[in-house]
Design a protein around this motif. Structure first.
Motif, PDB file in Angstrom:
ATOM      1  N   ALA A 163      32.209  -5.915  14.745  1.00  0.00           N
ATOM      2  CA  ALA A 163      33.527  -5.700  14.140  1.00  0.00           C
ATOM      3  C   ALA A 163      33.614  -6.384  12.787  1.00  0.00           C
ATOM      4  O   ALA A 163      34.169  -5.822  11.821  1.00  0.00           O
ATOM      5  CB  ALA A 163      34.617  -6.215  15.072  1.00  0.00           C
ATOM      6  N   ALA A 164      33.063  -7.592  12.683  1.00  0.00           N
ATOM      7  CA  ALA A 164      33.104  -8.326  11.420  1.00  0.00           C
ATOM      8  C   ALA A 164      32.316  -7.610  10.338  1.00  0.00           C
ATOM      9  O   ALA A 164      32.661  -7.689   9.152  1.00  0.00           O
ATOM     10  CB  ALA A 164      32.573  -9.743  11.624  1.00  0.00           C
ATOM     11  N   MET A 165      31.261  -6.892  10.717  1.00  0.00           N
ATOM     12  CA  MET A 165      30.454  -6.157   9.737  1.00  0.00           C
ATOM     13  C   MET A 165      31.240  -5.017   9.095  1.00  0.00           C
ATOM     14  O   MET A 165      30.861  -4.520   8.035  1.00  0.00           O
ATOM     15  CB  MET A 165      29.203  -5.602  10.405  1.00  0.00           C
ATOM     16  CG  MET A 165      28.072  -6.593  10.560  1.00  0.00           C
ATOM     17  SD  MET A 165      27.259  -6.972   8.975  1.00  0.00           S
ATOM     18  CE  MET A 165      26.480  -5.390   8.589  1.00  0.00           C
ATOM     19  N   ARG A 166      32.312  -4.589   9.710  1.00  0.00           N
ATOM     20  CA  ARG A 166      33.079  -3.449   9.186  1.00  0.00           C
ATOM     21  C   ARG A 166      34.227  -3.874   8.264  1.00  0.00           C
ATOM     22  O   ARG A 166      34.898  -3.021   7.693  1.00  0.00           O
ATOM     23  CB  ARG A 166      33.630  -2.617  10.347  1.00  0.00           C
ATOM     24  CG  ARG A 166      32.544  -1.934  11.174  1.00  0.00           C
ATOM     25  CD  ARG A 166      33.123  -0.859  12.080  1.00  0.00           C
ATOM     26  NE  ARG A 166      33.968  -1.442  13.129  1.00  0.00           N
ATOM     27  CZ  ARG A 166      33.518  -1.806  14.319  1.00  0.00           C
ATOM     28  NH1 ARG A 166      32.227  -1.688  14.617  1.00  0.00           N
ATOM     29  NH2 ARG A 166      34.333  -2.303  15.235  1.00  0.00           N
ATOM     30  N   LEU A 167      34.448  -5.153   8.126  1.00  0.00           N
ATOM     31  CA  LEU A 167      35.565  -5.607   7.296  1.00  0.00           C
ATOM     32  C   LEU A 167      35.272  -5.385   5.810  1.00  0.00           C
ATOM     33  O   LEU A 167      34.127  -5.530   5.365  1.00  0.00           O
ATOM     34  CB  LEU A 167      35.839  -7.092   7.555  1.00  0.00           C
ATOM     35  CG  LEU A 167      36.410  -7.429   8.935  1.00  0.00           C
ATOM     36  CD1 LEU A 167      36.510  -8.935   9.119  1.00  0.00           C
ATOM     37  CD2 LEU A 167      37.769  -6.772   9.130  1.00  0.00           C
ATOM     38  N   PRO A 168      36.291  -5.062   5.010  1.00  0.00           N
ATOM     39  CA  PRO A 168      36.091  -4.764   3.579  1.00  0.00           C
ATOM     40  C   PRO A 168      36.098  -6.036   2.730  1.00  0.00           C
ATOM     41  O   PRO A 168      37.035  -6.304   1.978  1.00  0.00           O
ATOM     42  CB  PRO A 168      37.288  -3.866   3.257  1.00  0.00           C
ATOM     43  CG  PRO A 168      38.372  -4.370   4.163  1.00  0.00           C
ATOM     44  CD  PRO A 168      37.686  -4.787   5.440  1.00  0.00           C
ATOM     45  N   THR A 200      27.743  -3.680   0.546  1.00  0.00           N
ATOM     46  CA  THR A 200      26.539  -3.138   1.175  1.00  0.00           C
ATOM     47  C   THR A 200      26.332  -3.762   2.550  1.00  0.00           C
ATOM     48  O   THR A 200      26.746  -4.904   2.796  1.00  0.00           O
ATOM     49  CB  THR A 200      25.308  -3.425   0.311  1.00  0.00           C
ATOM     50  OG1 THR A 200      25.044  -4.839   0.310  1.00  0.00           O
ATOM     51  CG2 THR A 200      25.527  -2.946  -1.122  1.00  0.00           C
ATOM     52  N   PRO A 201      25.670  -3.048   3.470  1.00  0.00           N
ATOM     53  CA  PRO A 201      25.356  -3.652   4.776  1.00  0.00           C
ATOM     54  C   PRO A 201      24.538  -4.931   4.645  1.00  0.00           C
ATOM     55  O   PRO A 201      24.780  -5.910   5.357  1.00  0.00           O
ATOM     56  CB  PRO A 201      24.567  -2.548   5.484  1.00  0.00           C
ATOM     57  CG  PRO A 201      25.041  -1.277   4.864  1.00  0.00           C
ATOM     58  CD  PRO A 201      25.297  -1.610   3.424  1.00  0.00           C
ATOM     59  N   ARG A 204      26.935  -7.721   3.612  1.00  0.00           N
ATOM     60  CA  ARG A 204      27.796  -8.191   4.700  1.00  0.00           C
ATOM     61  C   ARG A 204      27.000  -9.012   5.720  1.00  0.00           C
ATOM     62  O   ARG A 204      27.500 -10.000   6.255  1.00  0.00           O
ATOM     63  CB  ARG A 204      28.497  -7.000   5.357  1.00  0.00           C
ATOM     64  CG  ARG A 204      29.546  -6.343   4.457  1.00  0.00           C
ATOM     65  CD  ARG A 204      30.410  -5.359   5.213  1.00  0.00           C
ATOM     66  NE  ARG A 204      29.678  -4.165   5.603  1.00  0.00           N
ATOM     67  CZ  ARG A 204      29.525  -3.094   4.819  1.00  0.00           C
ATOM     68  NH1 ARG A 204      30.035  -3.076   3.604  1.00  0.00           N
ATOM     69  NH2 ARG A 204      28.868  -2.031   5.268  1.00  0.00           N
ATOM     70  N   ARG A 205      25.759  -8.595   5.975  1.00  0.00           N
ATOM     71  CA  ARG A 205      24.916  -9.380   6.888  1.00  0.00           C
ATOM     72  C   ARG A 205      24.679 -10.775   6.336  1.00  0.00           C
ATOM     73  O   ARG A 205      24.743 -11.769   7.072  1.00  0.00           O
ATOM     74  CB  ARG A 205      23.580  -8.662   7.123  1.00  0.00           C
ATOM     75  CG  ARG A 205      23.633  -7.592   8.194  1.00  0.00           C
ATOM     76  CD  ARG A 205      22.252  -7.142   8.606  1.00  0.00           C
ATOM     77  NE  ARG A 205      21.535  -6.499   7.508  1.00  0.00           N
ATOM     78  CZ  ARG A 205      21.597  -5.209   7.253  1.00  0.00           C
ATOM     79  NH1 ARG A 205      22.344  -4.407   8.005  1.00  0.00           N
ATOM     80  NH2 ARG A 205      20.902  -4.696   6.244  1.00  0.00           N
ATOM     81  N   GLN A 206      24.395 -10.857   5.025  1.00  0.00           N
ATOM     82  CA  GLN A 206      24.155 -12.169   4.424  1.00  0.00           C
ATOM     83  C   GLN A 206      25.414 -13.029   4.483  1.00  0.00           C
ATOM     84  O   GLN A 206      25.353 -14.225   4.791  1.00  0.00           O
ATOM     85  CB  GLN A 206      23.705 -12.018   2.969  1.00  0.00           C
ATOM     86  CG  GLN A 206      23.553 -13.337   2.216  1.00  0.00           C
ATOM     87  CD  GLN A 206      22.487 -14.234   2.793  1.00  0.00           C
ATOM     88  OE1 GLN A 206      21.466 -13.744   3.258  1.00  0.00           O
ATOM     89  NE2 GLN A 206      22.702 -15.539   2.756  1.00  0.00           N
ATOM     90  N   LEU A 207      26.571 -12.427   4.183  1.00  0.00           N
ATOM     91  CA  LEU A 207      27.812 -13.189   4.194  1.00  0.00           C
ATOM     92  C   LEU A 207      28.088 -13.765   5.577  1.00  0.00           C
ATOM     93  O   LEU A 207      28.419 -14.956   5.720  1.00  0.00           O
ATOM     94  CB  LEU A 207      28.965 -12.289   3.742  1.00  0.00           C
ATOM     95  CG  LEU A 207      30.299 -12.974   3.462  1.00  0.00           C
ATOM     96  CD1 LEU A 207      30.185 -13.883   2.249  1.00  0.00           C
ATOM     97  CD2 LEU A 207      31.395 -11.941   3.235  1.00  0.00           C
TER      98      LEU A 207
END
Length: 294
Positions: A163-168, A200-201, A204-207
């Motif tokens: 779910a967190a990966m989908r946040l803008p 980018t995916p 978001r993964r890095q963040l």
């Protein structure tokens, strides 16, 4: 290992590697043989946040502004750790890669947080220290403490990550910076360099990986060691910062022997953008101070 663009017009682009080959992008300005000044940006910025300070400082100093690992144009290695102690130690490895034995260390926000820990644990490598609007030994105002704690939780809890990966994230940060853009303090292009990678995916993964290792709680050990800082120190603060209370600045200035406090009224968190001349003047005063070893 490093690569460098030897061009003389503007900052010289350079990259070095740390921690088994992770690339850190850096920009150097000023005489290569001058006294070095390392400028560390905060969250979620990059080296562009120092764009007003670099040209005047580079007239006299070798100014180096990296994008910290995971940010800007540097690599985003999700296999590496980003907890505080690792990040502080990584700063030492960055200095080694840059072949810098000692530096003047200037940090804003997260960069100031790392700079404080590095100065306390490696005092022999820091000639002078400047901390600008940073959580330092403390933490955020209540609302932001809760926000960052929630992102921490999402980053370290596998069931929450999808779910967190989908946040803008990029859109959220653009909205947060909008007042600075409207006031003319921040160019929209610079803002995009801060946040576009979050769209980018991979970004978001890095963040989320970063926040999975990050901890929001105060650092009492950093507070305890403040009186032991012996290098000339400057604390520069925008009093209207909504993220970090001004009391952090006064605590730093009172606890660090001989520290100079520059408190800027009608100024928020992004002091380098809002009051560039005053910030540059404070850094120049710091760099003019004699160090204990001369």
């Amino acid at each position: 290992m490093s690569t460098q663009n030897p061009g003389t017009d503007g900052p010289r682009a350079r990259s070095v590697t740390v921690d088994g080959g992770a690339r850190v992008a850096c920009w150097e300005s000023g005489p290569p043989d001058a006294e070095p000044v390392l400028l560390l940006h905060g969250y979620p910025a990059n080296h562009h946040c120092w764009r007003h300070q670099i040209p005047p400082l580079a007239r006299q100093y070798r100014v180096i502004a990296p994008d910290l690992l995971g940010w800007g144009e540097s690599d985003r290695p999700t296999h590496l750790r980003f907890d505080y102690d690792t990040e502080v130690a990584r700063l030492g490895r960055l200095l080694d890669a840059l072949e810098l034995e000692r530096v003047n260390l200037v940090g804003h926000d997260y960069g100031g947080f790392l700079s404080l820990g590095f100065t306390e644990t490696h005092p022999e490598r820091v000639r002078r220290l400047a901390i600008l609007n940073s959580r330092a030994h403390a933490s955020f105002a209540r609302h932001w403490y809760a926000v960052f704690s929630l992102v921490n939780l999402a980053g370290r809890t596998p069931v929450l990550r999808p779910a967190a990966m989908r946040l803008p994230y990029a859109a959220i940060h653009r909205r947060a910076f909008a007042p600075l853009v409207r006031a003319g303090h921040l160019d929209a292009g610079v803002l995009e360099s801060y946040v576009a990678w979050m769209d980018t995916p991979e970004g978001r993964r890095q963040l989320l990986h970063f926040f999975g290792d990050y901890r929001t709680a105060p650092r009492p050990e950093l507070r305890r060691r403040l009186p032991g800082i012996v290098c000339p120190t400057s604390v520069v603060w925008g009093r209207e910062d909504t993220y970090l209370r001004p009391a952090i600045a006064t605590e730093l200035a009172e606890a660090i022997p001989g520290a100079e406090l520059t408190m800027l009224d009608d100024t928020g968190h992004w002091v380098m953008d809002e009051r560039p001349a005053e910030v540059t003047a404070a850094l120049r005063r710091l760099l003019a101070r004699a160090t204990p070893d001369g």
